[in-house]
Structures are given as C-alpha cells and as structure tokens.
Write a protein that holds these residues in place. Structure first.
Motif, mmCIF file in Angstrom:
data_model
loop_
_atom_site.group_PDB
_atom_site.id
_atom_site.type_symbol
_atom_site.label_atom_id
_atom_site.label_comp_id
_atom_site.label_asym_id
_atom_site.label_seq_id
_atom_site.Cartn_x
_atom_site.Cartn_y
_atom_site.Cartn_z
ATOM 1 N N VAL A 641 0.846 -1.195 0.000
ATOM 2 C CA VAL A 641 0.000 0.000 0.000
ATOM 3 C C VAL A 641 0.881 1.245 0.000
ATOM 4 O O VAL A 641 1.694 1.445 0.922
ATOM 5 C CB VAL A 641 -0.934 0.014 1.217
ATOM 6 C CG1 VAL A 641 -1.803 1.264 1.195
ATOM 7 C CG2 VAL A 641 -1.804 -1.243 1.229
ATOM 8 N N ASN A 643 -0.019 5.275 -0.704
ATOM 9 C CA ASN A 643 -1.170 6.136 -0.953
ATOM 10 C C ASN A 643 -0.777 7.454 -1.629
ATOM 11 O O ASN A 643 -1.277 8.511 -1.260
ATOM 12 C CB ASN A 643 -1.905 6.417 0.363
ATOM 13 C CG ASN A 643 -3.364 6.764 0.122
ATOM 14 O OD1 ASN A 643 -3.964 6.276 -0.837
ATOM 15 N ND2 ASN A 643 -3.940 7.596 0.972
ATOM 16 N N ARG A 644 0.128 7.396 -2.587
ATOM 17 C CA ARG A 644 0.519 8.569 -3.370
ATOM 18 C C ARG A 644 0.541 8.154 -4.843
ATOM 19 O O ARG A 644 1.412 7.405 -5.279
ATOM 20 C CB ARG A 644 1.901 9.075 -2.954
ATOM 21 C CG ARG A 644 1.963 9.662 -1.552
ATOM 22 C CD ARG A 644 1.245 11.012 -1.501
ATOM 23 N NE ARG A 644 1.368 11.635 -0.185
ATOM 24 C CZ ARG A 644 0.567 11.409 0.846
ATOM 25 N NH1 ARG A 644 -0.438 10.535 0.701
ATOM 26 N NH2 ARG A 644 0.728 12.021 1.988
ATOM 27 N N HIS A 668 -4.763 2.074 -8.783
ATOM 28 C CA HIS A 668 -5.142 3.246 -7.983
ATOM 29 C C HIS A 668 -6.431 3.827 -8.542
ATOM 30 O O HIS A 668 -6.871 3.483 -9.655
ATOM 31 C CB HIS A 668 -4.026 4.293 -7.968
ATOM 32 C CG HIS A 668 -3.588 4.768 -9.325
ATOM 33 N ND1 HIS A 668 -4.287 5.702 -10.054
ATOM 34 C CD2 HIS A 668 -2.528 4.409 -10.096
ATOM 35 C CE1 HIS A 668 -3.681 5.919 -11.200
ATOM 36 N NE2 HIS A 668 -2.607 5.137 -11.258
ATOM 37 N N THR A 694 -3.086 2.023 -3.903
ATOM 38 C CA THR A 694 -3.458 3.018 -2.899
ATOM 39 C C THR A 694 -4.479 2.385 -1.960
ATOM 40 O O THR A 694 -4.703 1.179 -1.981
ATOM 41 C CB THR A 694 -4.030 4.264 -3.583
ATOM 42 O OG1 THR A 694 -5.173 3.879 -4.367
ATOM 43 C CG2 THR A 694 -2.985 4.905 -4.496
ATOM 44 N N THR A 695 -5.146 3.213 -1.168
ATOM 45 C CA THR A 695 -6.105 2.685 -0.190
ATOM 46 C C THR A 695 -7.421 2.269 -0.818
ATOM 47 O O THR A 695 -8.389 2.039 -0.100
ATOM 48 C CB THR A 695 -6.367 3.729 0.901
ATOM 49 O OG1 THR A 695 -6.756 4.970 0.303
ATOM 50 C CG2 THR A 695 -5.129 3.956 1.752
ATOM 51 N N GLU A 698 -8.894 -0.735 0.686
ATOM 52 C CA GLU A 698 -9.256 -0.720 2.112
ATOM 53 C C GLU A 698 -10.542 -1.475 2.388
ATOM 54 O O GLU A 698 -10.705 -2.097 3.428
ATOM 55 C CB GLU A 698 -9.390 0.729 2.584
ATOM 56 C CG GLU A 698 -9.714 0.879 4.051
ATOM 57 C CD GLU A 698 -9.722 2.327 4.484
ATOM 58 O OE1 GLU A 698 -10.225 2.608 5.582
ATOM 59 O OE2 GLU A 698 -9.240 3.176 3.733
ATOM 60 N N PHE A 717 -1.664 7.603 8.407
ATOM 61 C CA PHE A 717 -2.987 6.989 8.367
ATOM 62 C C PHE A 717 -3.687 7.119 9.710
ATOM 63 O O PHE A 717 -3.045 7.167 10.769
ATOM 64 C CB PHE A 717 -2.879 5.504 7.999
ATOM 65 C CG PHE A 717 -2.476 5.246 6.577
ATOM 66 C CD1 PHE A 717 -3.416 4.994 5.606
ATOM 67 C CD2 PHE A 717 -1.144 5.266 6.209
ATOM 68 C CE1 PHE A 717 -3.046 4.755 4.292
ATOM 69 C CE2 PHE A 717 -0.754 5.029 4.911
ATOM 70 C CZ PHE A 717 -1.712 4.782 3.942
ATOM 71 N N ASP A 721 -8.345 3.536 9.630
ATOM 72 C CA ASP A 721 -7.851 3.187 8.303
ATOM 73 C C ASP A 721 -6.838 2.046 8.375
ATOM 74 O O ASP A 721 -6.865 1.115 7.555
ATOM 75 C CB ASP A 721 -7.205 4.409 7.650
ATOM 76 C CG ASP A 721 -8.213 5.515 7.379
ATOM 77 O OD1 ASP A 721 -9.383 5.172 7.140
ATOM 78 O OD2 ASP A 721 -7.835 6.690 7.417
#
Length: 992
Positions: A641, A643-644, A668, A694-695, A698, A717, A721
């Motif tokens: 993961v 997240n960018r 993503h 990315t998330t 989730e 985070f 999350d």
C-alpha cells in the motif's frame, strides 16, 4: 509438493503431538519443556492458538487447530482434570477425558540431514499425481524461492522417492509423458453452467433418454429449494433424482447403461465456498480499554477527579473509631493516585470501581485535579448542568423518531427460514443474537437504526443479506450504500450468490457501468423491477428514485462525508437503516454507547482464523525482500500500500527490484475504470503476486491467498484506516503479516506514535471495537450534538461524562435508577485482599478486583467465585472474605443502605428506607434504634448494638452475610444460616 520437499527426522515425529488423558502421570515440568520445544509462547492468559499460561498447578494451553483452549489441573505429577476454557471469563467449561496437543511451530520437525516425508509413509501406498508437469513446476518454484536450501529436497529427488516407495503411481493429466500405460477414463467435469438457473437446469437435462441426471444437496433446506426450482424450470413426470450427499464438483460418467451426470446444488447456483463450521471462542471484552490501565496512565476518580496512577501498595487498614488498633491486621492492597501538587490518595483495591481510565481526547496531557479542592466538584456540576440540557434534546430527538411511522414487517415465512437454512456456514452465537435484534427492530412500527459492530470476516454481511431478504420478501426495495467501487463490486457478487435461486434481482451503480447500463438500472429501479441496488454515494443523487424503499444498509459509515451523512439522517426518519462497521467513528460509537442508537457486537471469530502479526518498523529493503520471498514461497500474494498516485510507479519499480521473480501490478483510483478492473481481476485470479495500490483496497477486497501487507508512511494513516487495511489479510487459516513502514526523513508526531502503538497492541481477533474506543481516546468524542460537548468530555473524562448523561436521562424520564452496590460502603473491621501469589499479574489481579467490586447480584458473585477457582485454583481466605463482603454490599444496596460503619459497639446503617433495615434485623440479638434524619438529609441512621461476641471479625461477617447476603430471603433466617457454616464453637457463641 512443499510438504514432500521438506526434510524431517523420523525419531522426532512423535514429539510433534501429545495426547494427554485425565489421571495420566505427567510431571508439569516435562509438559512445559515440550510446549517450549513445540513453539508455544508463554503468556499471562491464553488468547490465541500457540499460547500457554502457568499458574501454580494449572496449565492453560491453546493448541492450533483446536476449537479453544484447555485447562490442565495437576495434583502433584498427576493430571487431575481437563476442562475447556471460556476466554471471555477464563472460567472452566465442559470436562474432558483427554485432549490432543500439536506443535505450534515446525522448527521441531525440520532438520538438516534427515529423510524425506515420503520415507516415513507406510509401504504399499498408491501415489496419484494430478497434472505432473504442474506439480514439478510448483516444486521447482518453491525450491528456488526458499532462502535457506538446507533440509529441502528438489523435485527430481521427490519424484524418485515416490517411484521407490509407491506400490503404484497414477499420473492424471492432459500432457502425461513417459507413462507405462495410457488409460482414458470415461469421466469428465461438467461444463461451466449458465448463471440463470432455468438455463442451467435445461442444459443439464439435455441429451438422449439414456442420460441419467442426479442432483446432490446438503440438508432439508437445499432439498426443498431444489425441488421447487426443478418443478418451476423442468416440469414433467420424469424429473431428475435428488440425493443427500456432498460432491465438490459435478461430473459426467459414461457407463454401459448410458451416461451419468451428477450436479451438486451449490454448483447449480455458483456457490463454491467451502462449508465451514465455526466454534465459539468466547466474547472479546470490549470494555477492557476503559478498565485496564498501567503505571503512568491518567485515571479519573469519581469523587476527586483526574489523577495519575502511580502503582499498587500494601498498606495496613486504619483503625475504626472506638475500636482498638491491631498490630496483627493483615495489610490490604491499595491503588496510589497522584493529584496536582504531588498529593497522593490511596484507594482500596476493593473500591477500584471508583477509578476509571481517563479518555477525553485532551490535547497533550490533561490537567490534574487538586485533591480536596473544589475545582473537580465545580467541573462535575457544570458538566451535569450541560448534559441535562443535552439529555433533554436527545430525548426529544429519540421521541420524534419513535413517533415516526415505519414499516412493520411480518413474522418469518417458510421461505425466509429456508433462505437462512441455505447459509453454507454455521452461525455464531453473536450472529444469532444480532439477527434476533434486527428482526425485532424490523417488526416494530418505528424505523430501525441499528449499528452492527464486528471485525472483518465476522459475519456482518450475512446479517445485512438476511435483513435485505426479509425486506424484499415484504415487497420493499433495499439500498446498499458502500464507500468504494471495489466494495460495491464485492457486495454485488456476495448478494448475487446468496440470492441465486430466489426471485430477487440485484444490481449495482458503479463507474464500471456504462451510461446506458446505468440508465437502464435506474429505469428498472423506478419501476420496481430492481429489488436490491448496491452503489457508492451515487445512490444519494437526485436522479436515483426508488419505487418503494424499505431498508438502507450502510457499510463503513465513517468513510462518508458530512453531506452524505445528512442525507442518511433524513433517511433514518423514514426507512429502516442498518449500519455495518468494523471500527465505528467516535460519534457513532458514542451515540450507540449512550443508547441513542441500537448496537449489536460480533466478537466470535471463525474457528480457523488467526490474528494478524503486526509490526511497526523503519523502511528496510532487506526485511521487505525477505517477507515477500517468504510469502511467495508458500504460494501467497502480497499487498503493498502506497497512498501517493504520483509516486506509485516509482515504488512499484523498487518492489520489482527487491522481488525480481514476482509478478507485480499497480492499481489506484485515478486509473480508467476498465484498466483498474483488469488489474483487480488479474490479482484476484492469481495472475499477479504483488499488488501495489493506494487505499482503494481498504474495503471490499476479499482474497484469502493474500496474507502479507506493507503500508508505507504508516504514520499518515488514521487508526481506523490502518485497522481496515490490515483486515485485507488474514482472511484464511494461514498466519498473516502486516508491516507498518515508517519514513526515514521525518520524526513522528505524538498522536501518530499513539496510533501506531494502538494498532500494534490491538492485533488480536475481535479488536475492532477496542480500536474504536482507543480512537475515541486519541481523537476525542468530537461533536455529538454541539461542539461544546467535546470540551465537557475532556474536562471529566468519557466514562464520567457517560455516567452523568445517563443519570440525567434517567432523571428526566422520572425513572428510579437501580441500586448500585458499588455506591454502598462497608467499614466493619473486616477486609480481604487478593494475594500476589494467587494472581501474580497486576493487570489480572486488578481485573479480578473490579469483577468483584462491580458484581451486581448474588448470582454474579457466585460466577466470579467459580471463575476464579477454575482459573487460579481454590480462592484463599482473603478472596473468600472479599466475596462475602460483596454479597453483603449487594444486600445492603437493595435495602437502600448507603453505608455501614462499625462505631464503638454499634453497627451504624445510613439508609433511605430504615424500615427495611429494621425488618431485616428482626429477631437478631441486641437492640435496634432508628434516628430521625438531619435537616436537608434524606437518610436515617439505624443503630444496631449486637452482643459483644458478634463483633469478632469472622463472626460479624457471617452474621451480616446471613442477614443481608444471598443465602435466603431477607429477614427469614437466623445468623447461623450461611453457606460457609461456622465451627461448632463459633456457632455456640452466635447463639448466646
């Protein structure tokens, strides 16, 4: 193939498992040595497979693969009893005659220089190799990926051992080379059946008259539903046969009398999940985060305010007024609290119910209260005044909701019961309890608003599916609101598979749908031809019009924005709302805890589920490479993961450098819909080993083979999350790992440190509720119905705030609060304590003190006594005394007594109902006097002067227990009627 490749030592196979029987002679030290060799971990109390705990002559063991832990009670070197354990209370359950323990780790088995696993198998075996070329390829991949090749046999050596050991070798496959004899079996698998049940039945029935069709099913529910489907789609006298049997996959067999076609019921409906049983592992103690505190933690004393917990001390009790001081008095255990200015207060451990952990979301450290000052009293008064206004507003909102007309659904029909019986798993006790509550809410005339709180994989979706089925059966439509597109796709598949074979149409609105498809779904929705619609916040748009909406299911409410929540609030006034969450946001949890929303908790884990190993560590290329190699070596998959979006391709290249043999894909939310769908399907089909994403993963990703996860920049985070992301792994019986990677170029904030500590601490199964409570502690309760309330919560702590609000609600309802025995103090020169030798752990000992102090009935005291005896052995005298005092306090509280003090030769009762006390003391030796209350006081003082012989501590406790304890109806027995009979000498003294 991996098992056959590993090297073992034949003389150590017997050491991998042990059978222990009741009455067996087994020195405890020998068992402890074996547990250590077998990879077990010693803990204070067993919580998950692979744990063991020792307390004197009691050994608790949680063996992998078992339904739960067992307790072995030794008498010397003999196993006296074997019992199951309830993890929630640590009390003993069903007695067993024997138990099987297996090694928790394989390090005792794998050795260098041993033999192959095949060499220890009995001679005369028949080896069947399904697709030999695939087997060899998997074996070669495993051999090449293992970092340490010692003790591993390569594929050629394994195949040679099979040829030598086996009496016969059968190779099955399309490309079998070098076989001694080729045999074509008259057996083939069924073709993929159409999704439509009618078409599938028609295709299965196709063929000449010599084709015999047999359906297999499991249970009466499947047989009944299958009979209906056949009658509906294949009417006629010559129907197919139905037999009760389990067949994993359907097949066709050519025989001399014709063709035989066998189709299992689950394949007809495209349900291929394994049928698994779950076992009750005990309920997680969701309030532990309120109760447990360690040295240095901030706590709240109900009467004196916020303090710091310093530790535990043994102190001799102070003498009572008019009573001689005894130098031989046994010391008692006290909690030492430090207030502002360094002043300290010693609180008896028996009154631990007055002390709670401070949870207020205060920025930094909360200010300590002044011991003996008026500030705390004024703070409580201000908060009490504020919460009274808040309570009035909450009651108004609740009353308005209660008065709104809702849908009252009928009782369960035969079809509903059949649908529930069709569930391929066994429901847990939590699921059944929550389902009963949901049905009760749906049958009520007011709209339902219930929160289902439970960890991932604990059965929340099944509850939503059953609620949806009940609504659809009554002619209502259902909306399922989810935060992400991937979760919508997941739910569409889950709902569709469960509703297969029933007249329920499930559709979704996602960005994977074309505009034309979306318009068609909306048109059918408005016409009532769509029963269940699943989608993201798109469902809240103005163009989405339901014909007859009855139920809204909200999955992970904390993921929606403010505008979406306002729309949900409007829905709650008109339709039933069911909210699902693994980590509810503080506001949702707060309202549920206060009774403003109904809540059901799922805390029972699947029997084969294991907790996720969670590690917080700096970014380390070598650790990452080794962890990926380990996961690939067991044919698993990896989530990475990041997240960018702007740097995710660069990170994927770094992962590719660390794991050059891995197949890596990137996903993503900014990718085109079709491209993202292709990526996710490739990972789902195991065409890729590592998903760098990315998330977006989730919520909604359910891949049991993915059991290793890396999260970069984990300090950025939120706690919920991190818990949700971690829930993507560990969804099978395999041990899962989650690595929270920290950056090297910046320091962590204090809040980030607390979040990471919490996610690492609460890694056990069923921790979602506790993580939500810790999130409440870190972030604060926020704005419940006004921003000012968060300041009041910070001033007095969450628990005290809830108590004050609960009291205000009770008062405004003109209800009489139930008597609380913890509010009744007893000082009669009789005390008890829990010796450290009995419960060595401070945390467990404080937990035992709290259970005794908060017991609110005679039955609960008996339960505590039984659980303590089962967990730690027979209670010593000090614990027996504490339990007796707890019974006395309960009896006094029910009689309206606020305090009982031994003053000189008198026992002084301060009571609201003095006649109840006088009536209880009727027939007792001595004199009883009742004094009128002082001005502005609603309590009377009742003086009882018993004979001097009664005032001996042990005798006094027996007398009080006989009068006010739980052994008899009040006022109907003499002092001698006790469970623990006094000695003959003491009995004579009582009679005099």
């Amino acid at each position: 193939m991996r098992s056959c490749s590993q090297c073992i030592s034949p003389d150590r196979l017997d050491d991998l498992a042990r059978t222990i029987e009741r009455g067996q002679r087994l020195p405890p030290g020998e068992l402890l040595d074996w547990l250590d060799r077998a990879g077990y971990k010693r803990v204070e109390a067993v919580d998950e497979p692979g744990d063991f705990a020792v307390r004197g002559g009691i050994v608790d063991v949680f063996s992998p693969g078992s339904d739960g832990p067992v307790r072995l009670d030794f008498f010397g070197d003999d196993v006296e009893t074997i019992r199951e354990i309830d993890i929630a209370t640590m009390g003993s359950d069903r007695a067993l005659d024997r138990c099987e323990l297996i090694a928790a780790a394989d390090r005792a088995a794998r050795v260098v220089g041993g033999v192959s696993f095949l060499d220890v198998l009995p001679s005369g075996l028949v080896a069947v190799l399904d697709e030999p070329m695939e087997i060899v390829e998997q074996g070669r991949g495993y051999f090449e990926r293992v970092l340490d090749g010692h003790g591993i046999f390569g594929p050629p050596a394994v195949l040679a051992a099979i040829q030598q050991r086996a009496h016969a070798v059968v190779e099955i496959g399309r490309f079998v080379a070098g076989a001694a004899e080729r045999v074509d079996l008259p057996l083939r698998g069924l073709r993929d059946l159409p999704r439509d049940v009618g078409e599938a039945i028609g295709e299965l029935r196709s063929g000449d008259g010599a084709t015999r069709l047999v359906f297999t099913c499991q249970g009466a529910a499947e047989r009944a539903r299958l009979t209906e489907l056949i009658a509906e789609h294949a009417p006629g006298s010559a129907g197919p046969e139905i037999v009760d049997a389990y067949v994993h996959r359907g097949f066709e067999l050519d025989t001399t009398g014709g063709a035989l076609r066998v189709a299992p019921y689950h394949e007809l409906l495209h349900r291929f999940e394994p049928r698994r049983r779950t076992a009750r592992l005990g309920h997680a103690k969701s309030t532990d985060v309120f109760l447990g505190f360690d040295i240095g933690d901030y706590v709240v004393h109900a009467d004196h305010g916020i303090a710091r917990f310093v530790g535990l001390e043994m102190i001799r009790p102070r003498p009572l007024p008019g009573r001689p001081h005894s130098k031989h008095a046994e010391p008692e255990e006290y909690l030492t609290l430090e207030f502002d200015g360094g002043s300290r207060l010693h609180v008896p451990a028996t009154r631990i119910d007055l002390v709670q952990r401070y949870i207020g979301g205060f920025k930094g450290k909360p200010p300590l209260s002044t011991l003996g000052g008026a500030r705390w009293k004024n703070q409580k008064a201000r908060v009490a005044e504020s919460v009274r206004d808040l309570a009035a507003e909450l009651l108004r909102v609740r009353a308005a909701r209660e008065s709104m007309p809702g849908v009252s659904y009928p009782e369960d029909s035969a079809l509903m019961r059949e649908f529930e019986d069709d569930f391929p798993y066994e429901e847990t006790e939590d699921q059944l309890a929550a389902l009963a509550e949901i049905k009760r809410d749906m049958s009520a005339p007011r709209p339902m608003d219930r929160l289902i709180c439970g960890d991932v994989g604990f059965g929340k979706t099944e509850l939503a599916i059953r609620a949806a089925f009940k609504a659809v059966e009554a002619g209502r439509q259902v909306a399922v609101l989810v935060p992400t597109t991937l979760l919508a796709v997941q739910h569409e598949r889950s709902f569709g598979e469960r509703f297969a074979g029933y007249p329920v149409r499930v559709e979704s609105l996602t960005r994977f749908k074309t505009d034309a498809q979306a318009r068609a779904v909306l048109s059918d929705l408005g016409a009532g031809r769509v029963d269940v619609l699943i989608g993201t916040h798109r469902l809240l748009s103005g163009d989405v019009a339901f014909k007859n909406l009855g139920l809204v299911v909200v999955d992970e409410e904390q993921r929606f924005g403010v505008e979406h929540k306002e729309s949900l609030l409007r829905l709650r006034m008109t339709v039933d709302v069911l909210t699902l969450s693994a980590t509810p946001i503080p506001r949702t949890l707060h309202m549920a805890m206060l009774g403003l929303r109904d809540i059901s908790s799922l805390t029972t884990a699947p029997s084969d589920r294991r907790s996720v190993v969670t590690e917080v560590l700096p970014h380390n290329d070598r650790r990452i490479a080794r962890a990926i190699a380990r996961e690939l070596a067991r044919d698993g998959q990896v989530f990475y993961v990041h997240n960018r979006v702007r740097s995710i391709r660069r990170v994927a290249d770094e992962v590719r450098r660390l794991a050059p043999e891995a197949r890596i894909v990137v996903g993503h939310g900014q990718m085109p819909a079709h491209e993202l769908e292709d990526v996710m399907l490739a990972f789902l089909r195991r065409e890729a080993d590592v998903l760098v994403a990315t998330t977006i993963i989730e919520s909604g990703i359910d891949i049991p083979s993915a059991n290793t996860m890396f999260i970069t920049d984990a300090d950025r985070f939120g706690l919920a999350d991190l818990h949700q992301l971690r829930g993507r792994v560990g969804r099978s019986k395999h041990r899962a790992y989650c690595y929270l990677l920290l950056p090297d170029d910046r320091t962590l904030s204090e809040v980030a440190k607390r979040r990471l500590q919490a996610i690492e601490q609460f890694s056990m199964l069923g921790a979602g509720f506790r993580i939500a409570m810790r999130d409440l502690e870190i972030r604060g309760a926020g704005n419940l119905l006004g921003a000012e309330q968060s300041g009041h919560i910070a001033a007095v702590g969450y628990d005290m705030y809830c108590r004050l609000l609960d009291g205000a609600v009770t008062d405004l309802r003109n209800e009489r609060p139930p008597p609380a025995q913890s509010a009744t103090s007893v000082e009669v020169a009789v005390s008890g304590t829990i010796p450290r030798a009995y419960i060595p752990s401070d945390r467990r000992r404080l937990e035992a003190y709290r259970r005794i102090a908060t017991a609110d009935s005679f039955e609960s005291v008996s339960t505590v006594e039984r659980d303590l005896g089962a967990a730690y052995g027979s209670p010593p005298a000090g614990v027996v005394t504490m339990l007796a005092l707890a019974e006395v306090r309960i009896g006094l509280a029910s009689a309206g007594v606020r305090s009982l003090v031994l003053r000189d030769q008198d026992l002084v009762f301060r009571a609201r109902r003095p006649e109840d006390v006088r009536r209880t003391l009727e027939g007792a030796s001595g004199t009883v006097r009742v004094l009128a209350p002082e001005k502005n006081d609603d309590t009377h003082e009742v003086f009882w002067r018993p004979p001097a012989s009664y005032l001996e501590p042990a005798t006094l406790l027996r007398v009080l227990r006989a009068r006010f304890g739980g052994e008899r109806p009040t006022g109907q027995a003499s002092e001698r009627e006790t469970n623990r009979k006094p000695s003959r000498k003491n009995a004579q003294r009582v009679e005099r």
